[in-house]
Design a protein around this motif. Sequence first.
Motif, PDB file in Angstrom:
ATOM      1  N   ARG A 140      22.599  10.666  19.802  1.00 50.95           N
ATOM      2  CA  ARG A 140      22.626  10.027  18.357  1.00 50.95           C
ATOM      3  C   ARG A 140      23.472   9.022  17.963  1.00 50.95           C
ATOM      4  N   TYR A 141      24.334   8.777  18.932  1.00 46.43           N
ATOM      5  CA  TYR A 141      25.601   7.822  18.730  1.00 46.43           C
ATOM      6  C   TYR A 141      24.876   6.219  19.042  1.00 46.43           C
ATOM      7  N   THR A 142      25.523   5.580  18.275  1.00 50.84           N
ATOM      8  CA  THR A 142      25.225   4.014  18.562  1.00 50.84           C
ATOM      9  C   THR A 142      25.978   3.459  19.961  1.00 50.84           C
ATOM     10  N   ARG A 143      25.521   2.513  20.559  1.00 48.41           N
ATOM     11  CA  ARG A 143      26.120   1.925  21.607  1.00 48.41           C
ATOM     12  C   ARG A 143      27.504   1.411  21.512  1.00 48.41           C
ATOM     13  N   ASP A 144      27.882   0.677  20.120  1.00 46.87           N
ATOM     14  CA  ASP A 144      28.684  -0.089  19.803  1.00 46.87           C
ATOM     15  C   ASP A 144      29.810   1.087  19.595  1.00 46.87           C
ATOM     16  N   PHE A 145      29.638   2.159  18.867  1.00 44.67           N
ATOM     17  CA  PHE A 145      30.474   3.301  18.519  1.00 44.67           C
ATOM     18  C   PHE A 145      30.859   3.924  19.922  1.00 44.67           C
ATOM     19  N   ILE A 146      30.092   4.289  20.867  1.00 43.01           N
ATOM     20  CA  ILE A 146      30.611   5.011  22.214  1.00 43.01           C
ATOM     21  C   ILE A 146      31.470   3.901  22.949  1.00 43.01           C
ATOM     22  N   TYR A 148      26.953  11.551  12.589  1.00 45.98           N
ATOM     23  CA  TYR A 148      25.647  11.509  13.149  1.00 45.98           C
ATOM     24  C   TYR A 148      24.875  12.793  13.263  1.00 45.98           C
ATOM     25  N   ASN A 149      25.209  13.489  12.038  1.00 49.46           N
ATOM     26  CA  ASN A 149      24.315  14.539  11.871  1.00 49.46           C
ATOM     27  C   ASN A 149      24.275  15.928  12.949  1.00 49.46           C
TER      28      ASN A 149
END
Length: 296
Positions: A242-248, A138-139
């Motif tokens: 920077r995170y996606t909803r699915d990941f969180i 996520y840079n």
Amino acid sequence: MAQNPPALDQEYVHVALTSDENTIVGTVAAVNSIWKNSRSPVKFLLLTNDVAYPMMKQWIENTELRDITYDLKQFDASLMNYARFFYPILFPDVHGRVVHVDDDCIVQGDITELANTAIKDGHICAVSEDSNPISSKYNFYQSVYPDFINFEHPEIQKIGLNAQQSSFNVGVYVMDVDRWREANITDQVFYWTELNSREDVYGSGKIMGGSQPPMMISLHDRVSLFEPIWHVRELGASAGTRYTRDFIETAKLLHWNGSFKPWKGTSAFGDIWDKYYVADPSGKVTLPPKAQNRKL
């Protein structure tokens, strides 16, 4: 559903948190998330200042948290940022593992899994490094020890720190409390803290000072690693993410380190924090309108 055995055959999984009157609402939510998602008995070791002490006691005894097992103690307000280093002293009857969790965290996984993290022989704690596959994906900036510590200081040069070593955030860690006592880590931390008060050992011109650098110095060659999914951080660094909803939603532990706390109104993924929010039974501590109006 059958419970998992407590971490490392302890009667409880010991989880420690600190707070003052400004962060107590976050601490209560963190406790609630740990309690609701643990399959093993948890005992909370709570440190607060004199202002927050009666608030915390009332918050627990008069809400859904009345059934938790906990030990609540007062701590010097001027040293609250360093309270985490006193667990082995203030809770002398606690042995084995203690998991420290910052007040701006939410735990979505079973804390027993984190408490059972392997800590190698000779190591004191388990942490998650700042440079890891998740932060890289996520840079996020891959910070190393010189971002926090003055490598030109002669005392730092004596102990031979590795300038390429990844730093670690002390907002979440697993402590072997007996090894911590045996190695006198609390004394070592305060040696560096006192030295830094007189000389530029860390903090000056670096990313941050406070309690993180002295712990990094004291434990630089005595930390094992746990999976970074157990410490997904920087959620409070900005209002966006920077995170996606699915990941969180699949992360085991979320950390809103930074200025944008969920209880202050504008924050990333505040709706997840809202699931564990427990209203102050006295009505004295309330969320700002932006947090109250957040869509769940």
